[in-house]
Design a protein around this motif. Structure first.
Motif, PDB file in Angstrom:
ATOM      1  N   TYR A 131       0.853  -1.198   0.000  1.00 17.96           N
ATOM      2  CA  TYR A 131       0.000   0.000   0.000  1.00 17.96           C
ATOM      3  C   TYR A 131       0.881   1.237   0.000  1.00 17.96           C
ATOM      4  CZ  TYR A 131      -3.022   3.655   2.025  1.00 17.96           C
ATOM      5  OH  TYR A 131      -3.705   4.829   2.278  1.00 17.96           O
ATOM      6  N   GLN A 189      -7.314  -2.135   7.494  1.00 19.60           N
ATOM      7  CA  GLN A 189      -7.048  -0.979   6.653  1.00 19.60           C
ATOM      8  C   GLN A 189      -6.501   0.176   7.504  1.00 19.60           C
ATOM      9  OE1 GLN A 189     -10.193  -1.845   7.505  1.00 19.60           O
ATOM     10  NE2 GLN A 189     -11.455  -0.025   7.853  1.00 19.60           N
ATOM     11  N   TRP A 210      -6.857   2.434  -0.269  1.00 16.10           N
ATOM     12  CA  TRP A 210      -6.392   1.156   0.281  1.00 16.10           C
ATOM     13  C   TRP A 210      -7.194  -0.033  -0.258  1.00 16.10           C
ATOM     14  CZ3 TRP A 210     -10.463  -0.936   2.742  1.00 16.10           C
ATOM     15  CH2 TRP A 210     -11.369  -0.091   3.423  1.00 16.10           C
TER      16      TRP A 210
END
Length: 382
Positions: A131, A189, A210
């Motif tokens: 990410y 997340q 995300w």
């Protein structure tokens, strides 16, 4: 919802979370019985005593689990480790961010979860989702049976404001989807779980950032069908998941477990003490989650957390579920979330009633009802 502490919704919510995640009623009663009087003093007062009672009991479970291992009984040990991990995490999520012992409970919760998975030989992988310039952790649960031609269909399951991926896993959603031939990726997340605590990743309003990373990761797996990836979330995930599905067009469908149409507007109502908070020390908690240095800064940011003009951009099958007894998110927000998703080719609105069960926030009174309904709806389409 089971009101162990009749005058304290927030503390009772934690009891329901623990039991839905595998806690045993006799154990929960032993933990909570000494807390009844102090619970009546309000959400924030006494949370350190709450913490100590849950952690002390979890420590004892770990000792018994270690005895089970020494005697050659790994499955019995795994069951104790699994319950201990949830008790540690229930204790941790109730504390002020500045309460130093919460980090110890968090570490114990993660360690005992891994021990439960290992000794119970559970079919779940601990994975990392790349990410931006870092990564966030996730749990991948494969579907039952052999990998089909083209790979498993899979659902990305995101947290709400204060949950962990381990809690989403323990309530049984992954198990129900797996039995229907669908894999699940439970994500911590940004703003939740390990992503917040270990990586310093704060929540963002544009959840497609995300969520798209989760799709990118899943597309690298040979056991996943890249065109059969769905998005879902519970509680504040009822905002994150629709936002992600609106702007990340690779998602094939979206389902929410508790609607959250205008969470930003809701913060003004919470300032006026309308409705219930999910955790004690609420305003401190949301500043931590979103990386804001003051309440004023958080309130300036909060209006971005709205699905106004967003639901209209959902163009895949869309399920909105909500409980008629939800004391955190007003029912009107669930109606708005459904009505504004008019461009979905297959939209559904399910209200969990008191009679059926699952009528509390995110089904806290009976999450089995919700997991079965959601899993059936998803399986019929994915």
């Amino acid at each position: 919802m089971f009101r162990y502490f009749p005058a304290n919704y927030v503390w009772s919510l934690s009891v329901n979370i623990a039991m839905n995640c595998g806690g045993q009623i006799g154990e929960v009663d032993r933990i909570c019985a000494p807390l009844v009087d102090i619970a009546a003093e309000g959400d924030d007062a006494g949370t350190e005593k709450f913490f100590q009672s849950w952690c002390d009991f979890a420590d004892g479970l770990v000792e018994y689990a270690e005895q089970d291992l020494a005697e050659g009984h790994p499955r019995s040990a795994a069951a104790r480790f699994a319950r201990a991990s949830m008790y540690y995490l229930v204790a941790e999520r109730m504390q002020s961010r500045h309460y130093a012992p919460r980090e110890v409970a968090y570490r114990k919760g993660m360690d005992t979860f891994r021990l439960a998975v290992e000794h119970g030989r559970e079919r779940v992988e601990l994975v990392e989702v790349p990410y931006e310039d870092t990564s966030y952790p996730a749990l991948f649960v494969p579907a039952d049976g052999p990998v089909p031609a083209g790979g498993y269909p899979v659902m990305v399951f995101c947290n709400g404001l204060d949950s962990f991926k381990e809690m989403g896993y323990r309530v049984g959603m992954g198990r129900e989807l797996a039995a229907r031939g669908i894999a699940t990726l439970f994500v911590d997340q940004p703003g939740t779980g390990t992503a917040l605590r270990d990586r310093g990743l704060h929540a963002v309003h544009d959840s497609e950032r995300w969520a798209s990373a989760a799709v990118d990761y899943l597309e690298t797996r040979p056991d996943v069908h890249p065109e059969r990836i769905g998005m879902m979330g519970w509680s504040l995930g009822g905002y994150y998941a629709p936002r992600a599905a609106a702007f990340e067009k690779r998602f094939a469908l979206c389902a929410v477990w508790g609607a959250n149409y205008n969470w930003g507007e809701l913060q003004k109502r919470r300032l006026d003490r309308e409705g219930e908070n999910p955790v004690p020390h609420y305003w401190e908690h949301v500043q931590w989650v979103f990386g804001k240095d003051s309440l004023e800064e958080f309130l300036e940011f909060a209006p971005l957390m709205s699905l106004e003009g967003v639901c209209e951009q959902i163009t895949v099958p869309f399920l909105v579920t909500h409980g008629e007894d939800d004391r955190q998110i007003p029912f009107e927000y669930a109606v708005a979330e459904y009505e504004h998703a008019a461009n979905s080719p297959d939209r559904h609105f399910k209200v969990f009633t008191r009679d059926e069960g699952g009528s509390s926030h995110a089904g806290a009174d009976n999450e089995v009802i919700c997991t079965n309904y959601l899993a059936d709806w998803i399986a019929d389409r994915l």
